[in-house]
Design an enzyme around this catalytic site. Structure first.
Site, mmCIF file in Angstrom:
data_model
loop_
_atom_site.group_PDB
_atom_site.id
_atom_site.type_symbol
_atom_site.label_atom_id
_atom_site.label_comp_id
_atom_site.label_asym_id
_atom_site.label_seq_id
_atom_site.Cartn_x
_atom_site.Cartn_y
_atom_site.Cartn_z
ATOM 1 N N ASN A 185 -51.581 -67.478 -63.300
ATOM 2 C CA ASN A 185 -52.525 -67.172 -62.235
ATOM 3 C C ASN A 185 -53.927 -67.524 -62.706
ATOM 4 O O ASN A 185 -54.275 -67.338 -63.877
ATOM 5 C CB ASN A 185 -52.487 -65.678 -61.890
ATOM 6 C CG ASN A 185 -53.491 -65.307 -60.813
ATOM 7 O OD1 ASN A 185 -53.500 -65.888 -59.737
ATOM 8 N ND2 ASN A 185 -54.349 -64.333 -61.112
ATOM 9 N N HIS B 283 -57.742 -66.405 -62.034
ATOM 10 C CA HIS B 283 -58.430 -65.239 -61.474
ATOM 11 C C HIS B 283 -59.931 -65.424 -61.623
ATOM 12 O O HIS B 283 -60.398 -65.784 -62.717
ATOM 13 C CB HIS B 283 -57.969 -63.970 -62.196
ATOM 14 C CG HIS B 283 -58.639 -62.732 -61.718
ATOM 15 N ND1 HIS B 283 -58.289 -62.113 -60.539
ATOM 16 C CD2 HIS B 283 -59.653 -62.016 -62.247
ATOM 17 C CE1 HIS B 283 -59.072 -61.054 -60.380
ATOM 18 N NE2 HIS B 283 -59.913 -60.972 -61.390
ATOM 19 N N ASP C 220 -53.170 -58.589 -62.555
ATOM 20 C CA ASP C 220 -54.220 -59.245 -63.358
ATOM 21 C C ASP C 220 -54.298 -58.682 -64.768
ATOM 22 O O ASP C 220 -55.368 -58.676 -65.390
ATOM 23 C CB ASP C 220 -55.578 -59.108 -62.652
ATOM 24 C CG ASP C 220 -55.564 -59.799 -61.298
ATOM 25 O OD1 ASP C 220 -56.312 -59.352 -60.405
ATOM 26 O OD2 ASP C 220 -54.789 -60.750 -61.123
#
Ligand SMILES: Nc1nc2c(c(=O)[nH]1)N[C@@H](CN(C=O)c1ccc(C(=O)N[C@@H](CCC(=O)O)C(=O)O)cc1)CN2
Ligand SMILES: NCC(=O)N[C@@H]1O[C@H](COP(=O)([O-])[O-])[C@@H](O)[C@H]1O
Length: 223
Positions: free
Chosen positions: A106, A108, A144
């Site tokens: 991911n 972020h 996250d």
């Protein structure tokens, strides 16, 4: 055989476009095997040919788990080497994460572990911080909280609002994500447990993107 990358998007897909451009220029030896979205109208879907698009409305499913299962099945059918959340705005359930654990990334828009979640730019400004940036991390069920692979830093400037700061962060997101994906497709990146390995060596501090777009271990040479 070039590495197979599946991309998850929810919006415009500028990170996806950066990957497509890197592939087209020869900078990233990979192929996009599918673009998947929770928003059937996502502009990002339009960046690839129709046969590579998959989308569904989560409201059409009885549960988050059911949506995640359909998404995961669609992705698995394309046999990706890597699955990349690039502006994907849904929390992925544990079953989905475990299905792709170790090859699920991911990007972020913050310097994790600061500002997990959404609205990171406004939160950075509200906190009076003078530095912001982006992080690429392995995805785990906790939001996250996966191990950070690399980061890119930008200054917060006087007069910044969330939009201006977001635009400055986005400018570094694109080379950051491409640089991490280059490590991935070259077989140099791995996650074992909660440790990231680059070329078989444990990484205990995120790599940093330099002004030339190269990833460097803080205080040493290039990765
Ligand atoms: N299990 C995980 N799923 C996801 C991760 C992760 O690390 N673990 N990263 C995100 C991306 N992301 C931040 O980078 C993020 C995505 C979505 C949300 C969120 O709160 N989503 C809400 C809906 C918000 C909306 O629709 O506007 C939700 O899913 O209920 C926070 C951070 C990708 N998934
Ligand atoms: N929590 C996830 C998140 O906020 N992702 C962020 O969405 C923006 C749009 O990406 P895009 O232009 O690639 O669609 C990017 O800034 C990305 O970091």
């Amino acid at each position: 055989m070039s590495a197979r990358i599946a991309i998850l998007v929810s919006g415009r897909g500028s990170n996806l476009q950066a990957i497509l451009d890197a592939i087209a220029s020869g900078a990233l030896p990979a192929q996009i095997v599918g673009v998947f979205s929770d928003k059937p109208g996502a502009v990002g879907l339009q960046r690839v040919e129709p046969e590579l698009r998959w989308s569904a409305d989560p409201k059409a499913f009885p549960s988050r788990e059911a949506f995640d299962a359909a998404l995961g099945d669609a992705i698995a059918e394309r046999s990706p080497d890597w699955v990349v959340c690039a502006g994907y705005l849904r929390i992925l359930g544990e079953s989905f994460v475990q299905r792709f654990r170790g090859r699920l990334l991911n990007i972020h828009p913050s310097l994790l572990p600061r500002h997990r979640g959404l609205h990171t730019h406004a939160r950075c400004l509200a906190a009076g911080e003078t530095e912001h940036g982006a992080s690429v991390h392995f995805v785990i069920p906790e939001l996250d909280a996966g191990t950070v692979i690399a980061q890119a830093r930008v200054p917060v400037l006087p007069g910044d609002d969330a939009d201006r700061l977001a635009a400055r962060v986005l400018e570094v997101e694109h080379p950051l994500l491409v640089a991490v994906l280059r490590l991935a497709v070259e077989g140099r990146l791995a996650e074992r447990g909660t440790t990231v390995f680059i070329d078989g060596h444990g990484l205990f501090t995120p790599l940093l993107l330099d002004s030339a777009g190269a990833l460097r271990a803080p205080g040493s040479g290039s990765a």
